[in-house]
Design a protein around this motif. Sequence first.
Motif, PDB file in Angstrom:
ATOM      1  N   MET A 160      47.760  16.033  -3.808  1.00 32.78           N
ATOM      2  CA  MET A 160      46.517  16.319  -3.105  1.00 32.78           C
ATOM      3  C   MET A 160      46.414  17.810  -2.786  1.00 32.78           C
ATOM      4  N   LEU A 161      45.254  18.363  -2.990  1.00 34.97           N
ATOM      5  CA  LEU A 161      44.975  19.759  -2.692  1.00 34.97           C
ATOM      6  C   LEU A 161      44.405  19.895  -1.284  1.00 34.97           C
ATOM      7  N   VAL A 162      44.845  20.916  -0.554  1.00 37.77           N
ATOM      8  CA  VAL A 162      44.259  21.243   0.743  1.00 37.77           C
ATOM      9  C   VAL A 162      43.473  22.538   0.592  1.00 37.77           C
ATOM     10  N   LEU A 163      42.213  22.514   1.024  1.00 38.84           N
ATOM     11  CA  LEU A 163      41.375  23.703   1.028  1.00 38.84           C
ATOM     12  C   LEU A 163      41.488  24.360   2.396  1.00 38.84           C
ATOM     13  N   ALA A 164      42.039  25.576   2.427  1.00 39.57           N
ATOM     14  CA  ALA A 164      42.252  26.285   3.690  1.00 39.57           C
ATOM     15  C   ALA A 164      41.021  27.125   4.019  1.00 39.57           C
ATOM     16  N   SER A 165      39.895  26.445   4.209  1.00 34.29           N
ATOM     17  CA  SER A 165      38.632  27.146   4.446  1.00 34.29           C
ATOM     18  C   SER A 165      37.676  26.240   5.202  1.00 34.29           C
TER      19      SER A 165
ATOM     20  N   HIS B  38      40.534  16.636  -2.623  1.00 39.16           N
ATOM     21  CA  HIS B  38      41.057  17.612  -1.667  1.00 39.16           C
ATOM     22  C   HIS B  38      40.746  17.157  -0.245  1.00 39.16           C
ATOM     23  N   ARG B  39      41.346  17.840   0.689  1.00 41.60           N
ATOM     24  CA  ARG B  39      40.950  17.714   2.078  1.00 41.60           C
ATOM     25  C   ARG B  39      40.932  19.118   2.677  1.00 41.60           C
ATOM     26  N   VAL B  40      40.304  19.262   3.826  1.00 39.53           N
ATOM     27  CA  VAL B  40      40.105  20.574   4.426  1.00 39.53           C
ATOM     28  C   VAL B  40      40.988  20.746   5.657  1.00 39.53           C
ATOM     29  N   GLN B  41      41.618  21.916   5.745  1.00 37.70           N
ATOM     30  CA  GLN B  41      42.348  22.296   6.950  1.00 37.70           C
ATOM     31  C   GLN B  41      42.102  23.786   7.194  1.00 37.70           C
ATOM     32  N   VAL B  42      41.436  24.099   8.285  1.00 32.42           N
ATOM     33  CA  VAL B  42      41.095  25.488   8.591  1.00 32.42           C
ATOM     34  C   VAL B  42      42.348  26.236   9.028  1.00 32.42           C
ATOM     35  N   SER B  43      42.495  27.462   8.539  1.00 32.92           N
ATOM     36  CA  SER B  43      43.737  28.213   8.762  1.00 32.92           C
ATOM     37  C   SER B  43      43.851  28.823  10.150  1.00 32.92           C
ATOM     38  N   GLY B  44      42.744  29.246  10.714  1.00 27.51           N
ATOM     39  CA  GLY B  44      42.788  29.927  12.008  1.00 27.51           C
ATOM     40  C   GLY B  44      43.220  31.377  11.917  1.00 27.51           C
ATOM     41  N   VAL B  45      43.274  31.944  10.725  1.00 29.09           N
ATOM     42  CA  VAL B  45      43.684  33.335  10.531  1.00 29.09           C
ATOM     43  C   VAL B  45      42.648  34.280  11.131  1.00 29.09           C
ATOM     44  N   ASP B  46      43.120  35.319  11.814  1.00 27.98           N
ATOM     45  CA  ASP B  46      42.245  36.353  12.357  1.00 27.98           C
ATOM     46  C   ASP B  46      41.885  37.307  11.221  1.00 27.98           C
TER      47      ASP B  46
ATOM     48  N   VAL C 117      47.993  24.266  -1.671  1.00 27.64           N
ATOM     49  CA  VAL C 117      47.025  24.762  -0.692  1.00 27.64           C
ATOM     50  C   VAL C 117      46.236  25.883  -1.343  1.00 27.64           C
ATOM     51  N   LEU C 118      44.911  25.816  -1.203  1.00 27.79           N
ATOM     52  CA  LEU C 118      44.024  26.822  -1.776  1.00 27.79           C
ATOM     53  C   LEU C 118      43.345  27.613  -0.666  1.00 27.79           C
ATOM     54  N   GLY C 119      43.549  28.924  -0.695  1.00 26.22           N
ATOM     55  CA  GLY C 119      42.844  29.815   0.217  1.00 26.22           C
ATOM     56  C   GLY C 119      41.859  30.670  -0.564  1.00 26.22           C
ATOM     57  N   CYS C 120      40.680  30.919   0.029  1.00 23.81           N
ATOM     58  CA  CYS C 120      39.662  31.740  -0.629  1.00 23.81           C
ATOM     59  C   CYS C 120      38.971  32.626   0.401  1.00 23.81           C
ATOM     60  N   ASP C 121      38.487  33.757  -0.056  1.00 23.18           N
ATOM     61  CA  ASP C 121      37.657  34.596   0.801  1.00 23.18           C
ATOM     62  C   ASP C 121      36.758  35.454  -0.085  1.00 23.18           C
ATOM     63  N   SER C 122      35.549  35.734   0.417  1.00 20.92           N
ATOM     64  CA  SER C 122      34.570  36.483  -0.377  1.00 20.92           C
ATOM     65  C   SER C 122      33.972  37.630   0.418  1.00 20.92           C
ATOM     66  N   VAL C 123      33.673  38.723  -0.287  1.00 19.22           N
ATOM     67  CA  VAL C 123      32.893  39.821   0.273  1.00 19.22           C
ATOM     68  C   VAL C 123      31.968  40.346  -0.813  1.00 19.22           C
ATOM     69  N   LEU C 124      30.889  40.983  -0.391  1.00 23.71           N
ATOM     70  CA  LEU C 124      29.989  41.659  -1.311  1.00 23.71           C
ATOM     71  C   LEU C 124      30.210  43.158  -1.179  1.00 23.71           C
ATOM     72  N   ALA C 125      30.401  43.828  -2.307  1.00 22.75           N
ATOM     73  CA  ALA C 125      30.497  45.286  -2.316  1.00 22.75           C
ATOM     74  C   ALA C 125      29.173  45.844  -2.827  1.00 22.75           C
ATOM     75  N   PHE C 126      28.571  46.719  -2.020  1.00 23.41           N
ATOM     76  CA  PHE C 126      27.281  47.289  -2.403  1.00 23.41           C
ATOM     77  C   PHE C 126      27.303  48.780  -2.099  1.00 23.41           C
ATOM     78  N   GLU C 127      27.116  49.588  -3.146  1.00 23.62           N
ATOM     79  CA  GLU C 127      27.105  51.045  -3.015  1.00 23.62           C
ATOM     80  C   GLU C 127      28.339  51.556  -2.268  1.00 23.62           C
TER      81      GLU C 127
END
Length: 203
Positions: A1-6, A22-30, A66-76
Amino acid sequence: MLVLASASPARRRLLEQAAIAHRVQVSGVDEDAIYHTDPAQLVQLLAKAKAQAVRDACTDASITAVLGCDSVLAFEGEVFGKPIDAAEAIARWQRMAGGWGELHTGHCLLAVGAARECPALDIHGHPTTERLATITTRVHFAPLTAAEIEAYVATGEPLQCAGGFALEGRGGALVERIEGCFSNVIGLSLPLIRLWMGRLTSQ
């Protein structure tokens, strides 16, 4: 089973639509405590921190990764995460309208339990229980009037999303073109996850 850390509903929906159990478990990371000048590196650091926090707390023997993901947009040359308020979202859209941005999503897959004891081989032939990658998609935003920007921000949707837009929501009408992985803009690259999970289960 995969855990989505998001906590992202969009990432959860992508995995559901792809029939990835999958199931979800929030990481609590600052997230504010993690910084890097390179947005592609920043999202990797954030993704890895989330995955590690959840893996370190994992006690369920049925969990294999466990799968962790994070996204940002870069503009100029500037990194855009989630806007802090409507005024910031409007200011960003005034800049982004008619221009190109790069949506970076960091992915980190960590093996757990038995899978951790039987690591796969990386591209250099070395054993690894960690897969780490950033996928980048170029996004072209439509030219917009001030009234259109204000109307979109008033929906509240931009305040919930990296870069201030949701491709799968109302923001989809404001994106004229993308170059690269479509699902990556929504929250994670399904082709990458399919490849990684296939390798994990074939060990």
